[in-house]
Write a protein that holds these residues in place. Structure first.
Motif, PDB file in Angstrom:
ATOM      1  N   VAL A  91     -10.388   7.062  -0.284  1.00  0.00           N
ATOM      2  CA  VAL A  91     -11.583   6.468   0.468  1.00  0.00           C
ATOM      3  C   VAL A  91     -10.946   5.397   1.493  1.00  0.00           C
ATOM      4  CG1 VAL A  91     -13.166   6.654  -1.403  1.00  0.00           C
ATOM      5  CG2 VAL A  91     -11.539   4.725  -1.370  1.00  0.00           C
ATOM      6  N   MET A  92      -9.839   4.909   1.287  1.00  0.00           N
ATOM      7  CA  MET A  92      -9.399   3.871   2.231  1.00  0.00           C
ATOM      8  C   MET A  92      -9.207   4.623   3.552  1.00  0.00           C
ATOM      9  SD  MET A  92      -8.515   0.440   2.671  1.00  0.00           S
ATOM     10  CE  MET A  92      -7.726  -0.463   3.485  1.00  0.00           C
ATOM     11  N   LEU A  93      -8.529   5.716   3.482  1.00  0.00           N
ATOM     12  CA  LEU A  93      -8.303   6.872   4.637  1.00  0.00           C
ATOM     13  C   LEU A  93      -9.657   6.876   5.438  1.00  0.00           C
ATOM     14  CD1 LEU A  93      -6.187   9.337   5.426  1.00  0.00           C
ATOM     15  CD2 LEU A  93      -8.265  10.412   4.629  1.00  0.00           C
ATOM     16  N   LEU A  94     -10.778   6.999   4.567  1.00  0.00           N
ATOM     17  CA  LEU A  94     -12.104   7.217   5.104  1.00  0.00           C
ATOM     18  C   LEU A  94     -12.649   6.043   6.172  1.00  0.00           C
ATOM     19  CD1 LEU A  94     -14.514   9.046   2.580  1.00  0.00           C
ATOM     20  CD2 LEU A  94     -13.202  10.036   4.308  1.00  0.00           C
ATOM     21  N   PHE A  95     -12.388   4.898   5.185  1.00  0.00           N
ATOM     22  CA  PHE A  95     -12.736   3.699   5.957  1.00  0.00           C
ATOM     23  C   PHE A  95     -11.911   3.456   7.246  1.00  0.00           C
ATOM     24  CE2 PHE A  95     -13.983   2.484   1.582  1.00  0.00           C
ATOM     25  CZ  PHE A  95     -15.022   2.904   1.670  1.00  0.00           C
ATOM     26  N   MET A  96     -10.628   3.746   7.057  1.00  0.00           N
ATOM     27  CA  MET A  96      -9.924   3.358   8.186  1.00  0.00           C
ATOM     28  C   MET A  96     -10.219   4.184   9.406  1.00  0.00           C
ATOM     29  SD  MET A  96      -7.854   0.918   7.601  1.00  0.00           S
ATOM     30  CE  MET A  96      -8.734  -0.013   6.565  1.00  0.00           C
ATOM     31  N   TYR A 140       0.815  -1.283   0.048  1.00  0.00           N
ATOM     32  CA  TYR A 140      -0.086   0.146  -0.066  1.00  0.00           C
ATOM     33  C   TYR A 140       0.843   1.327  -0.080  1.00  0.00           C
ATOM     34  CZ  TYR A 140      -4.124  -2.783   0.670  1.00  0.00           C
ATOM     35  OH  TYR A 140      -5.237  -3.611   0.518  1.00  0.00           O
ATOM     36  N   THR A 141       2.097   1.085  -0.010  1.00  0.00           N
ATOM     37  CA  THR A 141       2.992   2.315   0.245  1.00  0.00           C
ATOM     38  C   THR A 141       2.744   3.108  -1.172  1.00  0.00           C
ATOM     39  OG1 THR A 141       4.498   0.640   1.056  1.00  0.00           O
ATOM     40  CG2 THR A 141       5.599   2.849   0.452  1.00  0.00           C
ATOM     41  N   THR A 142       2.953   4.514  -1.054  1.00  0.00           N
ATOM     42  CA  THR A 142       2.797   5.355  -1.996  1.00  0.00           C
ATOM     43  C   THR A 142       1.365   5.299  -2.795  1.00  0.00           C
ATOM     44  OG1 THR A 142       3.778   4.384  -3.817  1.00  0.00           O
ATOM     45  CG2 THR A 142       5.213   5.396  -2.378  1.00  0.00           C
ATOM     46  N   LEU A 143       0.282   4.687  -2.032  1.00  0.00           N
ATOM     47  CA  LEU A 143      -0.886   4.636  -2.820  1.00  0.00           C
ATOM     48  C   LEU A 143      -1.479   5.930  -3.234  1.00  0.00           C
ATOM     49  CD1 LEU A 143      -2.804   2.243  -4.153  1.00  0.00           C
ATOM     50  CD2 LEU A 143      -4.109   2.495  -1.984  1.00  0.00           C
ATOM     51  N   SER A 144      -1.082   6.864  -2.378  1.00  0.00           N
ATOM     52  CA  SER A 144      -1.713   8.340  -2.485  1.00  0.00           C
ATOM     53  C   SER A 144      -1.333   8.800  -3.567  1.00  0.00           C
ATOM     54  CB  SER A 144      -1.429   9.195  -1.171  1.00  0.00           C
ATOM     55  OG  SER A 144      -0.075   9.111  -1.236  1.00  0.00           O
ATOM     56  N   THR A 145      -0.138   8.648  -4.110  1.00  0.00           N
ATOM     57  CA  THR A 145       0.305   9.327  -5.488  1.00  0.00           C
ATOM     58  C   THR A 145      -0.198   8.533  -6.853  1.00  0.00           C
ATOM     59  OG1 THR A 145       2.615   7.952  -4.955  1.00  0.00           O
ATOM     60  CG2 THR A 145       2.239  10.278  -4.297  1.00  0.00           C
ATOM     61  N   ARG A 146      -0.216   6.992  -6.579  1.00  0.00           N
ATOM     62  CA  ARG A 146      -0.467   6.238  -7.606  1.00  0.00           C
ATOM     63  C   ARG A 146      -2.084   6.295  -7.918  1.00  0.00           C
ATOM     64  NH1 ARG A 146       0.786   0.559  -5.946  1.00  0.00           N
ATOM     65  NH2 ARG A 146       1.098   1.547  -3.843  1.00  0.00           N
ATOM     66  N   GLN A 147      -2.703   6.029  -6.807  1.00  0.00           N
ATOM     67  CA  GLN A 147      -4.439   6.198  -7.051  1.00  0.00           C
ATOM     68  C   GLN A 147      -4.991   6.984  -6.007  1.00  0.00           C
ATOM     69  OE1 GLN A 147      -7.135   6.164  -8.402  1.00  0.00           O
ATOM     70  NE2 GLN A 147      -6.856   4.379  -9.464  1.00  0.00           N
ATOM     71  N   PRO A 148      -4.754   8.332  -6.003  1.00  0.00           N
ATOM     72  CA  PRO A 148      -5.267   9.271  -5.084  1.00  0.00           C
ATOM     73  C   PRO A 148      -6.856   8.963  -4.409  1.00  0.00           C
ATOM     74  CG  PRO A 148      -4.358  10.523  -7.005  1.00  0.00           C
ATOM     75  CD  PRO A 148      -4.516   9.046  -7.382  1.00  0.00           C
ATOM     76  N   PHE A 149      -7.666   8.466  -5.289  1.00  0.00           N
ATOM     77  CA  PHE A 149      -9.102   8.233  -5.065  1.00  0.00           C
ATOM     78  C   PHE A 149      -9.206   7.293  -4.029  1.00  0.00           C
ATOM     79  CE2 PHE A 149     -13.030   6.463  -5.992  1.00  0.00           C
ATOM     80  CZ  PHE A 149     -13.875   7.255  -5.211  1.00  0.00           C
ATOM     81  N   VAL A 150      -8.562   6.177  -4.496  1.00  0.00           N
ATOM     82  CA  VAL A 150      -8.714   4.786  -3.651  1.00  0.00           C
ATOM     83  C   VAL A 150      -8.018   5.068  -2.276  1.00  0.00           C
ATOM     84  CG1 VAL A 150      -7.877   2.555  -3.640  1.00  0.00           C
ATOM     85  CG2 VAL A 150      -8.706   3.333  -5.738  1.00  0.00           C
ATOM     86  N   VAL A 184      -2.822   4.127   7.002  1.00  0.00           N
ATOM     87  CA  VAL A 184      -3.031   5.303   6.267  1.00  0.00           C
ATOM     88  C   VAL A 184      -1.488   5.892   6.246  1.00  0.00           C
ATOM     89  CG1 VAL A 184      -3.514   7.920   6.724  1.00  0.00           C
ATOM     90  CG2 VAL A 184      -5.320   5.775   7.294  1.00  0.00           C
ATOM     91  N   VAL A 185      -0.645   5.721   7.170  1.00  0.00           N
ATOM     92  CA  VAL A 185       0.500   6.249   7.173  1.00  0.00           C
ATOM     93  C   VAL A 185       1.435   5.587   6.130  1.00  0.00           C
ATOM     94  CG1 VAL A 185       2.709   6.106   8.352  1.00  0.00           C
ATOM     95  CG2 VAL A 185       0.790   6.463   9.684  1.00  0.00           C
ATOM     96  N   GLN A 186       1.319   4.299   5.621  1.00  0.00           N
ATOM     97  CA  GLN A 186       1.865   3.655   4.820  1.00  0.00           C
ATOM     98  C   GLN A 186       1.309   4.195   3.206  1.00  0.00           C
ATOM     99  OE1 GLN A 186       4.624   0.938   3.928  1.00  0.00           O
ATOM    100  NE2 GLN A 186       3.708   0.569   5.912  1.00  0.00           N
ATOM    101  N   MET A 187       0.145   4.685   3.240  1.00  0.00           N
ATOM    102  CA  MET A 187      -0.488   5.168   2.083  1.00  0.00           C
ATOM    103  C   MET A 187       0.224   6.495   1.790  1.00  0.00           C
ATOM    104  SD  MET A 187      -4.261   3.912   1.582  1.00  0.00           S
ATOM    105  CE  MET A 187      -4.948   4.919   2.921  1.00  0.00           C
ATOM    106  N   TYR A 188       0.250   7.332   2.824  1.00  0.00           N
ATOM    107  CA  TYR A 188       0.546   8.701   2.656  1.00  0.00           C
ATOM    108  C   TYR A 188       1.684   9.402   2.828  1.00  0.00           C
ATOM    109  CZ  TYR A 188      -4.450   9.903   1.249  1.00  0.00           C
ATOM    110  OH  TYR A 188      -5.333   9.912   0.654  1.00  0.00           O
ATOM    111  N   MET A 189       2.496   8.723   3.982  1.00  0.00           N
ATOM    112  CA  MET A 189       3.547   9.221   4.418  1.00  0.00           C
ATOM    113  C   MET A 189       4.862   8.485   3.969  1.00  0.00           C
ATOM    114  SD  MET A 189       2.164  10.425   8.018  1.00  0.00           S
ATOM    115  CE  MET A 189       0.673  11.265   7.920  1.00  0.00           C
TER     116      MET A 189
END
Lengths: 492, 103
Positions: A384-389, A371-381, A438-443
């Motif tokens: 929403v994952m952030l919302l669910f978490m 899930y690393t760097t997911l925020s840059t690869r697929q910002p929408f997904v 979330v940290v994994q996706m965004y930071m």
């Protein structure tokens, strides 16, 4: 002598009948159609059709039917809505997930529908025979769904494990029913409750107490409460993700639907102290060990499996609050439980939809590091994952916060403040593992070795993700309509 | 009423059968034997139902036994199918060998 035909109110059961007929239609269409995607869409639209009769049913008062075997009261109808929404959303996920894995088959949708009909029967039943049949209709379809991916040994293993432990749990449930029947001479839950209130000298009957204990053990297996949870992580991890989303929410809701009705009606006046203590202890160990085990997980799907155990614990807090001092508090506990289950359906299915979406991409699996760097690869997904978490953690203003709020509030009203406190501590613990996603996706942005190809977002799963994310946010900001719906959930 | 044999004998026998079945599920490692143990537990329950039904002079318990029998048959059909399916991946019936899921 004229034969008397019983008056059967079919309309009271119409949502269940629509779902079963839909399953038969899909089965028939499966023979005619070579394009199995059509069957998925048929299922989705048919389930909308099953939602229709729920609206008039909600506004009518209770209607016991089929010789008091089932009842159509607000409680049952609200559960119908939860199950139908669960089936609908997980079918949308399946449309994409099965397609990508090359296992788009009609049987999948038939089994989802049959399993849903079993769940609905459990919510409506007022007789332990029907509860047992509903439980088995639900479970047997779920065993097959867990083992649905025939190419994967993990899926087959999940199916077999679920089957062996599920059947084991059913035997406990049945033994409990047998003892309760032996003690009271009836399997109708109203008659059982009535028998205890008219025969006060038997209110400490040990046979009935043993029966109740075995019954609770049977349900504890089904809702994945510790210490009867060993199957859960393996089954949820091995099963196809779309099926995991369905069983994590649906089977849990169905187990609570039947458990709450039986405890409130049959055992609302007897053994309340005993079962309240038993359920409270189950809640404490379920929440705590579910959360602690989830902390150690490096795989998102498995982490969600353990978190689902923890959520069963929060729900048990609501069940423990049932023997409240007055009627108002009891109604609040029931509607709090239903609110939690509805909110859990949105946020958990949403989270599993994201897992299902990422899982299909060649190298991207379900590991946390994927899930690393997911925020840059697929910002929408990623968003929403952030919302669910956040929602699963219980952070306001998301729907998960209100679910926890109502359940813990009900516990405080029932003089179980200590249980609510343990629940809140556990919510804080759960923040560690939910937010690590979330940290994994965004930071973590520096890693270069992860796949950078953009992720395709096919229509069905995109709809599922968008709808769940919208409800998670909307009902979080404005929970009143959902609360009003849940307050209609009164026993008949 | 059950003629000469008191109710407690039936209950004791079914409790023993249920315990043997439950113990078997927990101890045995062969999936088919576990399945047989589950069936044994179900039949112990059936015996309890029939004993109570006769003692209470109520037919409900016997109706319940029919339902349990139907469900038990369905469970065996599905369970064996799952086991056959799993055998295509790995020729084993020992549940300890099915260990691809861990954590």
């Amino acid at each position: 002598m004229p034969i008397e035909f019983p008056v059967l109110n079919f309309f009271a059961l119409s949502p269940i009948i629509v779902v079963i007929v839909l399953a038969l239609v899909v089965m028939f269409m499966d023979m005619l159609s070579s394009d199995k995607t059509v069957l998925g869409y048929l299922t989705v639209f048919g389930l909308f059709g099953a939602l229709m009769p729920c609206v008039p049913l909600l506004n009518q008062t209770k209607a016991p039917t089929f010789q008091n075997m089932v009842v159509s009261d607000g409680y049952a109808v609200v559960f119908y809505i939860i199950f139908i929404v669960t089936a609908l959303l997980s079918s949308l996920i399946a449309l994409t997930y099965l397609e990508n894995r090359g296992m788009q088959q009609g049987e999948y949708y038939i089994l989802i529908l049959l399993s849903t009909s079993g769940m609905m029967l459990m919510a409506a039943s007022t007789d332990l025979i029907v509860t047992f049949l509903g439980l088995e209709i639900m479970s047997i379809a779920l065993y097959v769904l867990a083992g649905f991916n025939r190419r994967s040994i993990s899926s087959g293993e999940a199916g077999l494990k679920y089957f062996l432990l599920g059947a084991f749990a059913s035997a406990f449930f049945l033994y409990g029913v047998a003892f309760i029947y032996g003690a009271t001479g009836s399997t109708n839950i109203h008659e059982i409750g009535g028998w205890f209130s008219t025969n006060e000298i038997y209110q400490s009957n040990p046979i009935a107490l043993v029966g109740l204990a075995l019954l609770i053990i049977g349900f504890a297996f089904k809702v994945a409460a510790v210490p009867f949870h060993w199957w859960t992580p393996d089954v949820y991890h091995g099963a196809p993700t779309s099926a995991t989303a369905f069983m994590a929410v649906g089977a849990k809701a169905a187990g609570f639907a039947a458990l709450v009705r039986i405890l409130a009606i049959s055992f609302g006046g007897v053994f309340t102290v005993q079962w309240q203590i038993a359920i409270s202890l189950l809640a404490v160990i379920t929440m705590t060990s579910g959360n602690i085990a989830a902390l150690a997980q490096k795989d998102v799907k498995r982490m969600l499996a353990y978190s689902s155990i923890a959520h069963a614990g929060y729900l048990l807090v609501g069940v423990a609050a049932l023997p409240a001092s007055n009627e108002l508090y009891r109604v609040q506990a029931v509607s709090g439980l239903l609110f939690y289950l509805m909110s859990y359906a949105f946020m958990n299915i949403g989270a599993f939809a994201v897992v299902a979406l990422l899982e299909k991409q060649g190298k991207i699996g379900t590991k946390l590091s994927d899930y690393t760097t997911l925020s840059t690869r697929q910002p929408f997904v990623a968003f929403v994952m952030l919302l669910f978490m956040f929602s699963l953690t219980g952070i306001p203003p998301f729907i998960g916060f209100w679910g926890k709020w109502y359940i813990f509030w009900a516990a405080v009203d029932a003089n179980l403040g200590w249980l609510a406190a343990i629940g809140m501590i556990n919510s804080a613990i759960s923040a560690f593992y939910y937010l690590s996603v979330v940290v994994q996706m965004y930071m973590h942005t520096e890693q270069a070795d992860v796949e950078t190809t953009p992720i395709a977002l096919p229509a069905p799963i995109a709809i599922a993700v968008t709808v769940t994310a919208m409800f998670t946010l909307l009902f979080g900001l404005w929970p009143t309509p959902l609360i009003n719906l849940m307050s209609l959930a009164v026993f008949g | 009423m059950i003629g000469a044999v008191p109710l407690s004998y039936y209950l004791l026998l079914s409790a023993i059968l249920f315990t043997i079945g439950a113990g078997g599920v927990l101890i045995r490692r062969n999936a088919i034997i576990i399945l047989m143990c589950v069936e044994m537990m179900m039949n112990a329950v059936n015996l309890t139902f029939v004993a109570f039904s006769s003692y209470l002079d109520s037919a409900t318990g016997q109706i319940f036994v029919f339902m349990v029998m139907v469900v038990a048959a369905v469970e065996v059909a599905v369970g064996l199918a799952l086991l056959v399916e799993l055998n295509r991946h790995k020729e084993a019936v020992n549940i300890d060998e099915f260990n691809s899921l861990k954590g």
